[in-house]
Motif scaffolding. Structure first.
Motif: not given
Lengths: 397, 278
Positions: B245-265
Motif C-alpha cells: 500500500q505504501i508503494i501505491f501511495a508513493g506511485l499516487t503521489l508521483s503521478v498526481l502533480p503531472i496529472l494536475l499539470v496536464y488537466a490545467v494545461a
C-alpha cells in the motif's frame, strides 16, 4: 528624403539565375517610382536590393550621397511595406508602430506624438489597442503604412502592398497612397504587376522583363510611346493592337494586301524597306464610312467579336488576308504565365484589331468595317528586335 | 436536426466511441487501482484489491511521506524538471531559430547532427556519460542531473521548435530587420513571443519526459538529496516490500502533480504545434 541611384546593378543567385541585370536608374528626391512587370521580371528582387534584404552581386546602389551596397538594411534609413503586411501579430497597432521608434532610441513623448500623427493621417485612431488579427485587410494595410510612416524615412519601399485587397478597396487605397506620397514628398519605390496601378500612381514607371529594364518614363509617355513591343503589349488594357507589316521605301506600310501611308512623325529616316510591327491603341482608331476621311490612312476588316464593359464597347475586327502575329513577334511582345495563353494567341487565322466604341454602337458580328488611323496614332516597331523605330515624337532614354 | 437524424448519427458513431472507450478505460482503471489502494485501510486491501474503499485512510500516504522521503523527492523532481525544461527549451529555441531563419554554412548537416541523437537510446550513452560525470564530480548533484536531462531533451526541442519557427513568415523577420532590430532583438521581441504557443507545447512535452524519467534518476542522481520522485518510488520496492500500500501511495503521489499539470494545461499540448502566424 533622398535620391536613389542604381548603377549597373545585378543580382545573380548561387544557382546561376540572373534575376536583375545591369539595372541603371536614377530616382529623384521625392519621386514616386513604380517598378512594373510580369511575375519573375526582377522587380521585387530590385526592390529588395534597395532595401538591403538581398545582396547586390554587382553594380552600385546610392541612397542620398552614400554608396549603401554593404550597409545593413536597418542602417539605410528606409521603410518598407510588404505584400502580406508583415505586421507583428503579438503587438497591438500601437505596439507595431512603436517598435521601430523604440529601437531607434526615441524618447517616449516624441514616439507618442509620431504615432498619434500617423494614426490620425491613416484613420487608425480607433484601432490603436487592437491586434492585427482583429483588423480587416484594409486596416492591416494601413497599419503597415503607419509603421513605415512613423519612422519618417528617406525612402519608402512598397512591395505589391495592395495585391491582397479586394478590387474596390484597392482602388480606394491606390488613391490614398498616391495622395499621401504627394503630401509627404518622400522618395518612394512601389512594385506592382498591375499596369493600371502603375499608370495611375507613379510619377515615372520602370517596366522590367526578364531582369532587364525595358523603359523608364512618365505614364503618358510610356502609354503613347512604348520603347519596344513588350512595353506596347504590357501597358494598356486592352493592349495596343499589333499587326505585322512591311514598311516600303515610299513611306507606305503594307499590312497584307492593305496599304497605309505612314505619317511624317511616325517613322523618320529608317532604312526602308523593312519588316515591321505596327502598333495602334484601341481608342485612337476611328470608325469611318466608305469614301469618308483620309483613304490613305484606312484599313478594312469585319467584326469578329464584341465585348461591352458598360462604359465602353470593345469590338475586335479581323483584317482579311492580313497574316496573324508570327510566333517570333508574340515572343517579343508577351510573357505568358502558361503555354495555353500563347497557343490561344497563335491560333488566330488573321490579324486582329480591337477598337473602342461608345456602348450604344450596334455593329453586328461579321459586318464589314472601315477604320481610319488618325495622324500620330501609328507606332512602328522593328520586327526582328522589337524596338520602336525612331520617330520625331520619341523621347530618348 | 430531427430526432431521427440524431438517432441515426448516434448509431453510426457508436462503434467509434466504443473503440475509443477501451484504451481510456484501461488507463482509468490503472489510476483507480492506484488511488483506491493507496487510500484503503490495510485490512480492506487484503480483503479485496479491486473494491472501492469503504473507509478512507491516509496511513499509507503518511508513511510514504515520512518514511519514504517523498517530500524531499518531490522537491528534487520540481527543481530538476523545471530547470531542465527551461534550459532545454531555451537552448533548443536558440538553435532552432538559427536553423529556421539565419543564414549559415552546413546548415542541413549541423541540423541532422543535432537531431539524430533523438533516435539513440539514453541507455547506450549512459555508461560513458556516467564516467564523464563522475570525473567531473557531478554524480548526485542537481547540476549533473540537469546537464544530462538537457542533453537528452535538446534534440527533441530543436526538432519541434525548428518546425514551429519555420511557420513564422520570413517577411515579419525582414520587417524587424528593416526596423533596425538585430538577430538577438528579433529572437527575443519577435520570434519568441510569436512562437509562445509552440514554446509552451514543447515545454510541456519536455517537462513530461523529464518528470517521468527513471533512468537518469536511478543512475546519476540517486542520493536522497537529489533523487527525483519516480526513482524514489522504485526504492520503495526494497524498503516497503511487505507493505504494497505504501508503494501505491508513493506511485499516487508521483503521478498526481503531472496529472494536475496536464488537466490545467492540456489545450497547450497540441494546440501550440498546429498554429500558423498569418
Amino acid at each position: 528624403m533622398a535620391r536613389v541611384e542604381l548603377e549597373k546593378v545585378c543580382k545573380t543567385y548561387s544557382d546561376g539565375t540572373r534575376a536583375v541585370q545591369d539595372l541603371t536608374l536614377s530616382i529623384a528626391d521625392g519621386e514616386f517610382m513604380i517598378f512594373v512587370g510580369p511575375s519573375g521580371c526582377g522587380k521585387t528582387t530590385a526592390l529588395r536590393m534597395v532595401a538591403g534584404l538581398e545582396d547586390i552581386t554587382d553594380g552600385t546602389l546610392r541612397i542620398g550621397a552614400d554608396i549603401v551596397n554593404d550597409l545593413d538594411c536597418g542602417d539605410r534609413d528606409i521603410a518598407m511595406v510588404f505584400q502580406n503586411y508583415a505586421l507583428y501579430p503579438h503587438m497591438t497597432v500601437h505596439g507595431n508602430m512603436d517598435f521601430p521608434l523604440r529601437l531607434a532610441g526615441m524618447v517616449k513623448s516624441e514616439r507618442e506624438v509620431r504615432i498619434a500623427t500617423a494614426a490620425r493621417t491613416l484613420g487608425l485612431e480607433p484601432y490603436l489597442g487592437r491586434r492585427p488579427a482583429r483588423l480587416s485587410g484594409g486596416q492591416r494595410q494601413r497599419v503597415a503604412m503607419g509603421r513605415a510612416l512613423v519612422r519618417q524615412p528617406s525612402v519608402f519601399l512598397m512591395d505589391e502592398p495592395l495585391s491582397n485587397l479586394d478590387a474596390k478597396l484597392r482602388v480606394q487605397m491606390r488613391a490614398e497612397i498616391t495622395a499621401l506620397q504627394r503630401q509627404l514628398g518622400i522618395t518612394t519605390i512601389y512594385v506592382t504587376h498591375d499596369q493600371i496601378e502603375a499608370l495611375t500612381m507613379g510619377d515615372r514607371i520602370a517596366v522590367m522583363r526578364d531582369g532587364r529594364l525595358q523603359q523608364v518614363a512618365d505614364p503618358a509617355t510610356l502609354y503613347a510611346e512604348p520603347a519596344n513591343l513588350f512595353v506596347a503589349a504590357f501597358i494598356g488594357a486592352p493592349a495596343m493592337n499589333l499587326v505585322e507589316g512591311r514598311l516600303g521605301a515610299d513611306g507606305t506600310l503594307s499590312l497584307g494586301p492593305q496599304r497605309l501611308r505612314v505619317g511624317a512623325g511616325e517613322a523618320e529616316a529608317s532604312p526602308a524597306p523593312r519588316d515591321v510591327v505596327a502598333g495602334m491603341r484601341p481608342e485612337a482608331l476611328r470608325l469611318v464610312h466608305d469614301g469618308q476621311g483620309d483613304t490613305a490612312r484606312q484599313v478594312v476588316g469585319e467584326v469578329h467579336s464584341r465585348e461591352s464593359v458598360g462604359s465602353d464597347l470593345y469590338v475586335t475586327l479581323s483584317l482579311a488576308n492580313v497574316p496573324p502575329l508570327s510566333p517570333e513577334t508574340v515572343a517579343l511582345a508577351h510573357v505568358f504565365e502558361d503555354s495555353a495563353e500563347a497557343e490561344t494567341l497563335l491560333a488566330d487565322r488573321s490579324a486582329r484589331l480591337t477598337i473602342r466604341l461608345p456602348p450604344s454602337d450596334r455593329l453586328a458580328l461579321g459586318a464589314p468595317v472601315r477604320l481610319e488611323v488618325p495622324p500620330g496614332a501609328l507606332r512602328l516597331f522593328d520586327r526582328r528586335t522589337g524596338q520602336a523605330l525612331p520617330c520625331s515624337g520619341t523621347e530618348r532614354q | 436536426m430531427s430526432a431521427r437524424q440524431i438517432l441515426r448519427r448516434t448509431v453510426r458513431e457508436a462503434p467509434v466511441h466504443l473503440f475509443l472507450l477501451l484504451p481510456n478505460l484501461s488507463v482509468l482503471f490503472l489510476v483507480y487501482y492506484l488511488i483506491s489502494n493507496a487510500l484503503k485501510p490495510r485490512a480492506e486491501y487484503y480483503a479485496s484489491e479491486f473494491a472501492l474503499p469503504r473507509t478512507i485512510s491516509f496511513d499509507a500516504i503518511y508513511a510514504a511521506i515520512t518514511d519514504g522521503n517523498m517530500l524531499g523527492a518531490l522537491k528534487n523532481s520540481i527543481v530538476l524538471t523545471s530547470v531542465s525544461t527551461v534550459v532545454a527549451v531555451f537552448l533548443g529555441a536558440c538553435a532552432a531559430y538559427a536553423f529556421a531563419h539565419l543564414r549559415m554554412r552546413w546548415k542541413t548537416a549541423i541540423f541532422v547532427a543535432m537531431v539524430v541523437p533523438m533516435s539513440i537510446s539514453p541507455l547506450i550513452v549512459s555508461i560513458p556519460l556516467f564516467a564523464q560525470l563522475a570525473k567531473a564530480g557531478l554524480i548526485n548533484t542537481y547540476l549533473g542531473g540537469i546537464i544530462v536531462y538537457v542533453g537528452l531533451q535538446m534534440s527533441f526541442a530543436i526538432y519541434v521548435l525548428d518546425g514551429v519557427f519555420r511557420q513564422i513568415p520570413e517577411e515579419v523577420i525582414e520587417a524587424a530587420r528593416i526596423d533596425k532590430a538585430g538577430p538577438v532583438r528579433i529572437f527575443f521581441f519577435i520570434v519568441l513571443p510569436m512562437a509562445a504557443p509552440g514554446l509552451t507545447a514543447t515545454a510541456m512535452f519536455v517537462m513530461l519526459a523529464v518528470w517521468n524519467d527513471l533512468l537518469v534518476g536511478l543512475l546519476f542522481v540517486n542520493s536522497p538529496g537529489t533523487i527525483p520522485i519516480t526513482a524514489n518510488v522504485v526504492t520503495f520496492q526494497q524498503k516497503f516490500s511487505s507493505d504494497p500500500q505504501i508503494i501505491f501511495a508513493g506511485l499516487t503521489l508521483s503521478v498526481l502533480p503531472i496529472l494536475l499539470v496536464y488537466a490545467v494545461a492540456q489545450r497547450w499540448f497540441v494546440g501550440g504545434l498546429g498554429g500558423t502566424f498569418r
